[in-house]
Structures are given as structure tokens and as C-alpha cells.
Scaffold this motif. Sequence first.
Motif, PDB file in Angstrom:
ATOM      1  N   UNK A  18       0.323  -1.247   0.130  1.00 24.81           N
ATOM      2  CA  UNK A  18      -0.179   0.471   0.311  1.00 24.81           C
ATOM      3  C   UNK A  18       0.919   1.153  -0.119  1.00 24.81           C
ATOM      4  N   UNK A  19       1.548   1.611   1.029  1.00 22.15           N
ATOM      5  CA  UNK A  19       2.943   2.995   0.800  1.00 22.15           C
ATOM      6  C   UNK A  19       4.094   2.517  -0.442  1.00 22.15           C
ATOM      7  N   UNK A  20       4.582   1.617  -1.186  1.00 20.00           N
ATOM      8  CA  UNK A  20       4.407   1.643  -2.443  1.00 20.00           C
ATOM      9  C   UNK A  20       3.337   2.484  -3.477  1.00 20.00           C
ATOM     10  N   UNK A  21       2.374   1.771  -3.465  1.00 27.81           N
ATOM     11  CA  UNK A  21       1.863   2.396  -4.790  1.00 27.81           C
ATOM     12  C   UNK A  21       1.065   3.645  -4.159  1.00 27.81           C
ATOM     13  N   UNK A  22       1.159   3.615  -3.068  1.00 26.96           N
ATOM     14  CA  UNK A  22       0.636   5.242  -2.619  1.00 26.96           C
ATOM     15  C   UNK A  22       1.818   6.089  -2.609  1.00 26.96           C
ATOM     16  N   UNK A  24      -3.174   9.092  -5.687  1.00 23.53           N
ATOM     17  CA  UNK A  24      -4.817   8.743  -5.904  1.00 23.53           C
ATOM     18  C   UNK A  24      -5.004   7.980  -6.227  1.00 23.53           C
ATOM     19  N   UNK A  25      -4.487   6.737  -5.946  1.00 22.74           N
ATOM     20  CA  UNK A  25      -4.581   5.064  -5.962  1.00 22.74           C
ATOM     21  C   UNK A  25      -5.695   4.684  -5.351  1.00 22.74           C
ATOM     22  N   UNK A  26      -6.859   3.926  -5.372  1.00 22.47           N
ATOM     23  CA  UNK A  26      -6.932   3.155  -4.906  1.00 22.47           C
ATOM     24  C   UNK A  26      -6.830   1.903  -4.294  1.00 22.47           C
ATOM     25  N   UNK A  27      -6.646   1.833  -2.876  1.00 23.14           N
ATOM     26  CA  UNK A  27      -6.784   0.632  -2.522  1.00 23.14           C
ATOM     27  C   UNK A  27      -7.221  -0.464  -0.855  1.00 23.14           C
ATOM     28  N   UNK A  28      -8.293  -1.339  -1.412  1.00 19.21           N
ATOM     29  CA  UNK A  28      -9.096  -1.635  -0.269  1.00 19.21           C
ATOM     30  C   UNK A  28      -8.394  -2.781  -0.008  1.00 19.21           C
ATOM     31  N   UNK A  29      -7.908  -2.737   1.271  1.00 14.82           N
ATOM     32  CA  UNK A  29      -7.570  -3.583   2.198  1.00 14.82           C
ATOM     33  C   UNK A  29      -8.478  -5.300   2.645  1.00 14.82           C
ATOM     34  N   UNK A  45      -2.325   4.660   6.112  1.00 18.09           N
ATOM     35  CA  UNK A  45      -1.573   5.138   5.143  1.00 18.09           C
ATOM     36  C   UNK A  45      -2.288   5.200   4.091  1.00 18.09           C
ATOM     37  N   UNK A  46      -3.347   5.796   3.695  1.00 17.68           N
ATOM     38  CA  UNK A  46      -4.336   5.771   2.682  1.00 17.68           C
ATOM     39  C   UNK A  46      -4.835   5.141   2.124  1.00 17.68           C
ATOM     40  N   UNK A  47      -5.485   3.769   3.395  1.00 17.33           N
ATOM     41  CA  UNK A  47      -6.759   2.734   2.455  1.00 17.33           C
ATOM     42  C   UNK A  47      -7.595   3.471   2.411  1.00 17.33           C
TER      43      UNK A  47
END
Length: 120
Positions: free
Chosen positions: A65-69, A74-79, A95-97
Motif C-alpha cells: 500500500x505504501x509503495x503504491x501510494x 490517487x491510487x485506491x486500495x481496499x484492504x 497510510x491511505x487505504x
Amino acid sequence: MAKLLITDDAAFMRMTLKKMVTDAGYEVVAEAADGREAVELYEEHKPDLVTMDITMPEMNGIEALEQIKAKDPSAKVLMCSAMGQQNMVVDAIQKGAVDFIVKPFDEPRIREALEKALSR
């Protein structure tokens, strides 16, 4: 149609989630078995949303998640997490999820989380 990247180290969980999201009308453009693969596939496919398991070998979901963000704020990550991982879920949200879903997957909850995440 929204494009998704599904990330989970368990093939069965990827298959289950893929069926649920395709039944809901989304397209799965790639599947990753660990965080490192997810980061590479994200760059390659630029999906609209990533589902990210937390506990995986090689690189866990929080690190991915950290690397993608870092590469795409603007990446959308659903944990995706199993019960009892609340502390990691809070960390992921900070961290942005965009949201999290709990395993075992509940189809109505998956649809709701996807719609909510993609409408942001």
C-alpha cells in the motif's frame, strides 16, 4: 467498467473474490500473490481499485500500500483482513487505504465497499 487488481497469497481467496467482483460487473485485469507482485502489476495495469490482503509473504499488504501510494497518491486500495487484525487495518487506513473488508468475504459488503471506494 472499473478495472480491479486482486491481491491475496491464497489462490482460493483470489478466485472467490474474483467471482464476486465480476458478478458485480467489474473487470479483474490482474491478480497478485504477494505485495511485491501487486506493486509491479499496479504500475503495469493502472487499475481503478486494488484489493489488498494484509498478511502475505515477500511483502505484506501495508508495505505494498505504501509503495503504491508513493508512486500514485490517487491510487485506491481496499484492504482485506482476517478477524483480529484491527490494529493493522487502522495502520492501513492512516497510510491511505480507502476502506477494508473482513474475511470470510460477504458478497453484499464487497459490493458496497467497491461502490464506495470507486465513488471517491
